[in-house]
Design a protein around this motif. Sequence first.
Motif, PDB file in Angstrom:
ATOM      1  N   THR A  42       0.843  -1.194   0.000  1.00  0.00           N
ATOM      2  CA  THR A  42       0.000   0.000   0.000  1.00  0.00           C
ATOM      3  C   THR A  42       0.874   1.237   0.000  1.00  0.00           C
ATOM      4  O   THR A  42       1.828   1.355   0.775  1.00  0.00           O
ATOM      5  CB  THR A  42      -0.912   0.022   1.239  1.00  0.00           C
ATOM      6  N   LEU A  43       0.562   2.166  -0.915  1.00  0.00           N
ATOM      7  CA  LEU A  43       1.261   3.436  -0.988  1.00  0.00           C
ATOM      8  C   LEU A  43       0.236   4.559  -0.909  1.00  0.00           C
ATOM      9  O   LEU A  43      -0.835   4.480  -1.528  1.00  0.00           O
ATOM     10  CB  LEU A  43       2.053   3.561  -2.294  1.00  0.00           C
ATOM     11  N   ARG A  44       0.588   5.595  -0.172  1.00  0.00           N
ATOM     12  CA  ARG A  44      -0.302   6.734  -0.068  1.00  0.00           C
ATOM     13  C   ARG A  44       0.313   7.925  -0.801  1.00  0.00           C
ATOM     14  O   ARG A  44       1.489   8.230  -0.629  1.00  0.00           O
ATOM     15  CB  ARG A  44      -0.566   7.071   1.406  1.00  0.00           C
ATOM     16  N   VAL A  45      -0.520   8.547  -1.605  1.00  0.00           N
ATOM     17  CA  VAL A  45      -0.110   9.705  -2.392  1.00  0.00           C
ATOM     18  C   VAL A  45      -0.935  10.895  -1.935  1.00  0.00           C
ATOM     19  O   VAL A  45      -2.169  10.806  -1.821  1.00  0.00           O
ATOM     20  CB  VAL A  45      -0.330   9.457  -3.898  1.00  0.00           C
ATOM     21  N   GLY A  46      -0.262  12.010  -1.672  1.00  0.00           N
ATOM     22  CA  GLY A  46      -0.974  13.193  -1.214  1.00  0.00           C
ATOM     23  C   GLY A  46      -0.565  14.442  -1.954  1.00  0.00           C
ATOM     24  O   GLY A  46       0.577  14.596  -2.386  1.00  0.00           O
ATOM     25  N   GLY A  47      -1.507  15.344  -2.101  1.00  0.00           N
ATOM     26  CA  GLY A  47      -1.237  16.656  -2.688  1.00  0.00           C
ATOM     27  C   GLY A  47      -0.769  16.609  -4.122  1.00  0.00           C
ATOM     28  O   GLY A  47      -0.032  17.504  -4.557  1.00  0.00           O
ATOM     29  N   ALA A  48      -1.189  15.608  -4.869  1.00  0.00           N
ATOM     30  CA  ALA A  48      -0.721  15.464  -6.254  1.00  0.00           C
ATOM     31  C   ALA A  48      -1.358  16.508  -7.155  1.00  0.00           C
ATOM     32  O   ALA A  48      -2.572  16.735  -7.109  1.00  0.00           O
ATOM     33  CB  ALA A  48      -1.020  14.061  -6.766  1.00  0.00           C
ATOM     34  N   ALA A  49      -0.547  17.133  -7.995  1.00  0.00           N
ATOM     35  CA  ALA A  49      -1.046  18.117  -8.956  1.00  0.00           C
ATOM     36  C   ALA A  49       0.025  18.355 -10.009  1.00  0.00           C
ATOM     37  O   ALA A  49       1.222  18.117  -9.772  1.00  0.00           O
ATOM     38  CB  ALA A  49      -1.395  19.430  -8.254  1.00  0.00           C
ATOM     39  N   PHE A  50      -0.414  18.825 -11.157  1.00  0.00           N
ATOM     40  CA  PHE A  50       0.528  19.198 -12.208  1.00  0.00           C
ATOM     41  C   PHE A  50       0.883  20.669 -12.020  1.00  0.00           C
ATOM     42  O   PHE A  50      -0.001  21.542 -12.027  1.00  0.00           O
ATOM     43  CB  PHE A  50      -0.078  18.964 -13.590  1.00  0.00           C
ATOM     44  N   VAL A  51       2.177  20.948 -11.849  1.00  0.00           N
ATOM     45  CA  VAL A  51       2.666  22.301 -11.628  1.00  0.00           C
ATOM     46  C   VAL A  51       3.787  22.582 -12.611  1.00  0.00           C
ATOM     47  O   VAL A  51       4.821  21.888 -12.597  1.00  0.00           O
ATOM     48  CB  VAL A  51       3.174  22.489 -10.179  1.00  0.00           C
ATOM     49  N   ALA A  52       3.579  23.587 -13.465  1.00  0.00           N
ATOM     50  CA  ALA A  52       4.607  23.993 -14.439  1.00  0.00           C
ATOM     51  C   ALA A  52       5.112  22.805 -15.255  1.00  0.00           C
ATOM     52  O   ALA A  52       6.318  22.643 -15.457  1.00  0.00           O
ATOM     53  CB  ALA A  52       5.772  24.695 -13.743  1.00  0.00           C
ATOM     54  N   GLY A  53       4.178  21.972 -15.695  1.00  0.00           N
ATOM     55  CA  GLY A  53       4.543  20.854 -16.556  1.00  0.00           C
ATOM     56  C   GLY A  53       5.121  19.657 -15.846  1.00  0.00           C
ATOM     57  O   GLY A  53       5.601  18.725 -16.499  1.00  0.00           O
TER      58      GLY A  53
END
Length: 666
Positions: free
Chosen positions: A534-545
Amino acid sequence: MFEKVLIANRGEIACRVIRTCRRLGIRTVAVYSEADAGAQHARLADEAWPIGGPRPQDSYLRGDAILEVAKKSGAQAIHPGYGFLSENADFAEAVEAAGLVFIGPRAASMRKMGSKAGAKQLMQARGVPVVPGYTGEDQDPGRLQIEADGIGYPLMIKAAHGGGGKGMRIVRASEDFAASLESCQREATSAFGRDRVLLERFVETPRHIEIQVFGDSHGQVIHLGERECSAQRRYQKVVEESPSPFVTPDLRQRMGQAAVEAARAIDYVNAGTVEFIVGPRGDFYFMEINTRLQVEHPVTELVTGLDLVEWQLRVAAGEPLPLAQDAIERQGHAIEVRLYAEDPSQGFLPGSGKLEVLRLPAASEHVRLDTGVVEGDTVTIHYDPMIAKLIVHDADRPRALARLREALADCEVVGPKSNIAFLEKLVRHPEVVNGTIHTAYLDRHLEDVLPKEDPLPPALLALAATACLLHDEDATHARTAASPDPHSPWGIADGWRLGHGGERLLSFLYRGERLELRAHGSAGDYTLESGGDTLRVGGAAFVAGRLVARVGDQQQRVRARADDQRVLVHDGDQRFTLERVPAFLFDEADAAAGADRLTAPMPGRVVVVKAQPGQAVEEGQELLVMEAMKMELSLRAPRAGTVAKVQAAEGEFVEADAVLLTLEEP
């Protein structure tokens, strides 16, 4: 200056000339084959005229058709680009006879330099150092065998009228000479229309360094410095740069003077390149003169700040060279690589097909792109499969290499396979980074630089899944916003289900294996389960490519691009591409498929059949030879066995995947 110029070429060089002409206010005329009716050069020019079928000999090699278009369109001059008719003295002479200007050297100069053999003899007579060899007109195979034995081995056979690495073979033993000669002559005939060869002693670890020269009709000849082209595979240049990391100021001066003297010896006018073999101690030998603009000319342009195509046009119009030798300044370092539709894992087999996705870095003061295609265009089987030239420039070599690595990471090709991953690995290799590579290195150590599909680190798998989830959510939001009910709760892309938390299943194909993840969450915050982990990913977003996300306890920032079919993740050193597949449609590949038959890897012509029914063959034994994209392809037995049926004949044109030969069942 001219009012209208015809470009007798295609691809990125035609586009390059058109853009320079447009900047100078010159109208342009393009010519195109049936295969290039929708090509970029035909779209960019002010006028575009058809000249024949898709094969070069039916179109771009038809000097008469090109001249007819020039007359009908009112063009005053013809720019030949490089390749095709650019070094054809008969065509240059016909252009002049028609009252038009050939933007290149005079026919008389080309005739002296158009043959490698003639060029070598001329340079030797003037005291320019040359590699020992045979350049005679007697091309009887027996005579050539005697000469080869006298020169000694290893020895190189070269097409006398060749270029671009075509029609060249290294022979290391006398008993291998005859077969290599036949193969070289076939390739030379196909690519250049002439089978004459010359023989040279092969220098084992040389550098390939060339000097850009320019002459005008007023008697001036200068050089614009050197280009290092030692990173080669099978005589095809892979990385080109200026200045050379090997050349000292003293060596540069001596090589430049020798190149200028060579050009003066033949009354050279316009752009040309004098190529030298350079030994480890700085000893250099004349190799050939290319009487045209070279593919790698952009690196010279970037370090000098000059437009060599503009210089070509001005000199051809009778103007003197814009600058004298002492006014030439060079700043910084430039490096060029070429993006090809080819498969490095399959011996760099040329590819073809539609460019479904073509992403290239944005052009800037540090990055230049020369290309003749855009996304949606087709790489055809009839011509060189180059997609683009990527050229970078910076203050010094380390910074230029860093620019190149960044620019390559921004490239992506979907459709035909490409050499991008190979180039990425090559420009990180110590021999390239340290500037110590020689022309034989890649052929001897190719496995060291071939890209390999390494195991996918769990964090990168999580980031790939995250990129897909963000893409899918954005696509759902876009569809909902465009629907009759943009506020519908069913358009919320959070995977919610009545009675339990939302779960989405992601399935990928990587290295022939299926990777499956179960994802919970939305809007950049996910819990991903795969194989019991299990892996947790947080605050993911595309920023400046870039995809920025916290994976576990670590903040990650990577290049990532996802769509409905695939996802690419680049960790800064290497790229990982995963195919998105529905779980219920996945089947394991049959490992034994194709083991009993030999198929055509691409469309082409069968030139040699070396097997017959009932013949016993060993695994890896050459059974057929095909010709495609101006190169020969050796087709070998997939296993040991007995030939059951031969389904192809010499001279026959076959389509990709056509069965050419089958083996009896074990």
